[in-house]
Design a protein around this motif. Structure first.
Motif, mmCIF file in Angstrom:
data_model
loop_
_atom_site.group_PDB
_atom_site.id
_atom_site.type_symbol
_atom_site.label_atom_id
_atom_site.label_comp_id
_atom_site.label_asym_id
_atom_site.label_seq_id
_atom_site.Cartn_x
_atom_site.Cartn_y
_atom_site.Cartn_z
ATOM 1 N N GLY A 152 -24.919 72.099 -55.216
ATOM 2 C CA GLY A 152 -24.988 71.113 -53.908
ATOM 3 C C GLY A 152 -24.477 69.807 -54.492
ATOM 4 O O GLY A 152 -23.663 69.106 -53.761
ATOM 5 N N CYS A 153 -25.067 69.040 -55.547
ATOM 6 C CA CYS A 153 -24.547 67.865 -56.088
ATOM 7 C C CYS A 153 -23.260 67.987 -56.201
ATOM 8 O O CYS A 153 -22.538 66.661 -55.807
ATOM 9 C CB CYS A 153 -25.461 67.298 -57.046
ATOM 10 N N TYR A 154 -22.779 68.875 -57.027
ATOM 11 C CA TYR A 154 -21.517 68.613 -57.374
ATOM 12 C C TYR A 154 -20.412 69.129 -56.150
ATOM 13 O O TYR A 154 -19.288 68.298 -56.380
ATOM 14 C CB TYR A 154 -21.169 69.842 -58.503
ATOM 15 N N CYS A 155 -20.678 69.922 -55.182
ATOM 16 C CA CYS A 155 -20.098 69.987 -54.057
ATOM 17 C C CYS A 155 -19.962 68.750 -53.466
ATOM 18 O O CYS A 155 -18.849 68.403 -52.960
ATOM 19 C CB CYS A 155 -20.607 71.178 -53.146
ATOM 20 N N GLY A 156 -21.066 68.090 -53.133
ATOM 21 C CA GLY A 156 -21.113 66.758 -52.217
ATOM 22 C C GLY A 156 -20.201 65.758 -53.401
ATOM 23 O O GLY A 156 -19.523 65.129 -52.483
ATOM 24 N N GLY A 157 -20.388 65.649 -54.499
ATOM 25 C CA GLY A 157 -19.641 64.863 -55.149
ATOM 26 C C GLY A 157 -18.047 64.969 -55.264
ATOM 27 O O GLY A 157 -17.198 64.179 -54.883
ATOM 28 N N SER A 158 -17.574 66.295 -55.371
ATOM 29 C CA SER A 158 -16.307 66.873 -55.038
ATOM 30 C C SER A 158 -15.698 66.423 -53.737
ATOM 31 O O SER A 158 -14.415 66.124 -53.599
ATOM 32 C CB SER A 158 -16.039 68.051 -55.460
ATOM 33 N N PHE A 159 -16.409 66.744 -52.604
ATOM 34 C CA PHE A 159 -16.082 66.427 -51.240
ATOM 35 C C PHE A 159 -15.508 65.130 -51.290
ATOM 36 O O PHE A 159 -14.532 64.559 -50.687
ATOM 37 C CB PHE A 159 -17.089 66.913 -50.388
ATOM 38 N N ASN A 160 -16.442 64.090 -51.640
ATOM 39 C CA ASN A 160 -16.240 62.772 -51.363
ATOM 40 C C ASN A 160 -14.920 62.122 -52.104
ATOM 41 O O ASN A 160 -13.953 61.454 -51.847
ATOM 42 C CB ASN A 160 -17.323 61.956 -51.928
ATOM 43 N N SER A 161 -14.894 62.838 -53.546
ATOM 44 C CA SER A 161 -13.707 62.450 -54.321
ATOM 45 C C SER A 161 -12.234 62.849 -53.663
ATOM 46 O O SER A 161 -11.549 62.091 -53.565
ATOM 47 C CB SER A 161 -14.047 63.030 -55.608
ATOM 48 N N ILE A 162 -12.350 64.064 -53.098
ATOM 49 C CA ILE A 162 -11.099 64.727 -52.432
ATOM 50 C C ILE A 162 -10.812 63.729 -51.194
ATOM 51 O O ILE A 162 -9.489 63.463 -50.985
ATOM 52 C CB ILE A 162 -11.295 66.016 -51.900
ATOM 53 N N LEU A 163 -11.738 63.233 -50.585
ATOM 54 C CA LEU A 163 -11.462 62.589 -49.433
ATOM 55 C C LEU A 163 -10.855 61.283 -49.911
ATOM 56 O O LEU A 163 -9.982 60.554 -49.431
ATOM 57 C CB LEU A 163 -12.599 62.521 -48.299
ATOM 58 N N GLN A 164 -11.556 60.323 -50.676
ATOM 59 C CA GLN A 164 -11.211 59.208 -51.073
ATOM 60 C C GLN A 164 -9.725 59.336 -51.821
ATOM 61 O O GLN A 164 -9.009 58.508 -51.569
ATOM 62 C CB GLN A 164 -12.076 58.651 -52.297
ATOM 63 N N ALA A 165 -9.579 60.152 -52.932
ATOM 64 C CA ALA A 165 -8.254 60.471 -53.480
ATOM 65 C C ALA A 165 -7.253 60.880 -52.372
ATOM 66 O O ALA A 165 -6.015 59.972 -52.672
ATOM 67 C CB ALA A 165 -8.472 61.516 -54.516
#
Length: 316
Positions: A152-165
């Motif tokens: 879940g931590c990795y999914c949350g981090g990836s989701f934030n990164s995809i949106l920001q990028a």
């Protein structure tokens, strides 16, 4: 089209950026290279040591050390995404990074550091369950649950990164391709945009604020209950051990969240790139270097494990 950002006149599809990094002459660059190299080597050695010790010592195969091992892995990864390139640039005259390379560097850096923010909240929840609900702890924090929390931590981090990028790299950039930073990050990239960046800034402040505030609330609530529980313990030795373990975690939380708030989640965070570079060095290099020291020096179990491994190595 009227110019935005730094006032350049034309918009062009960029194939590469130039990372301006730090100012100063050759002597300053050489001094920074030596400083960053030493800090990075200490960072790599410290985090690799924590990972190896936790993997090899059976006494540390518990949820707390599972999460600590992942913390060391994240620290090692996001500093390694930035500093090999930054060290090369300090000794180079070109300092070029391709557009794809910039996107890749930003994505992995953002994913890792956001994942670490979520992980620190999970670690606080783990300590809450261990101290406040010890009878339920073996069931509530069984290996499958720990793995799901980590996922879940990795999914949350990836989701934030995809949106920001997605928001950042979909902007049209001006003819200047010079990034006033030593790695690809949102604030300096927004300064190159030839379009209104208000939406991007709101997205950055909103997402970072949500992550920081949300995870800090989990940490504060968990440690509120933990403090009450510890104060009820009559044994002075028991109190000291619990406060020592929790103190390491709170130190790591304060360092990461404090610098992240300064960099991303406050109005005016985009204004001073010089301040941003110093803050970036602190949370991308100094904090990952300090975390293994914080947890090893203030944790008796880790120190004992290091001692056992060193004795075993000496005996062989």
């Amino acid at each position: 089209m009227s110019p935005y950002g730094n006032g350049n006149l034309s918009v062009m599809p960029l194939q590469e950026f130039v990372l301006d990094g730090f100012g100063g002459g050759p002597q300053i660059q050489a001094l920074l290279f030596a400083l960053f190299l030493v800090l990075y080597l200490v960072d790599v050695l410290g985090n690799l040591t924590m990972i190896v010790v936790i993997m090899l010592d059976a006494r540390l195969h518990s949820p707390m050390y599972f999460f600590l091992k992942n913390l060391s892995f994240l620290d090692l990864c996001y500093s390694s995404v930035i500093y090999p390139k930054a060290l090369f640039d300090l000794m180079s005259s070109t300092k070029v990074i391709t557009f794809a390379g910039c996107v890749t560097q930003f994505f992995f850096f953002s994913t890792m550091i956001t994942t670490e923010g979520f992980l620190l909240a999970v670690m606080a929840y783990d300590r809450f369950m261990a101290i406040c609900n010890p009878l339920l702890y073996p069931i509530s924090m069984r290996p499958s649950v720990c793995a799901l929390l980590m996922l879940g931590c990795y999914c949350g981090g990836s989701f934030n990164s995809i949106l920001q990028a997605s928001f950042t790299f979909s902007l049209p950039f001006c003819s200047s391709n010079h990034i006033d930073h030593f790695h690809c990050d949102v604030p300096p990239l927004l300064k190159l945009a030839c379009a209104d960046t208000t939406t991007n800034e709101l997205v950055m402040f909103g997402l970072c604020g949500l992550v920081i505030v949300g995870t800090i609330l989990v940490v504060l609530v968990s440690y509120g209950y933990i403090t009450v529980t510890i104060l009820r313990i009559r044994s002075g030795g028991g109190r000291h051990k619990l406060f020592s373990t929790c103190g390491s975690h709170m130190t790591a939380v304060s360092l990461l969240y404090g610098t992240a708030f300064i960099m991303y989640a406050q109005p005016g965070a985009l204004q001073s790139m010089d301040q941003g570079k110093v803050v970036s060095v602190f949370y991308t290099l100094v904090i990952p270097m300090l975390n293994p020291l914080i947890y090893s020096l203030r944790n008796k179990d880790v120190k004992d494990a290091l001692w056992r491994l060193s004795q075993k190595h000496t005996a062989t």
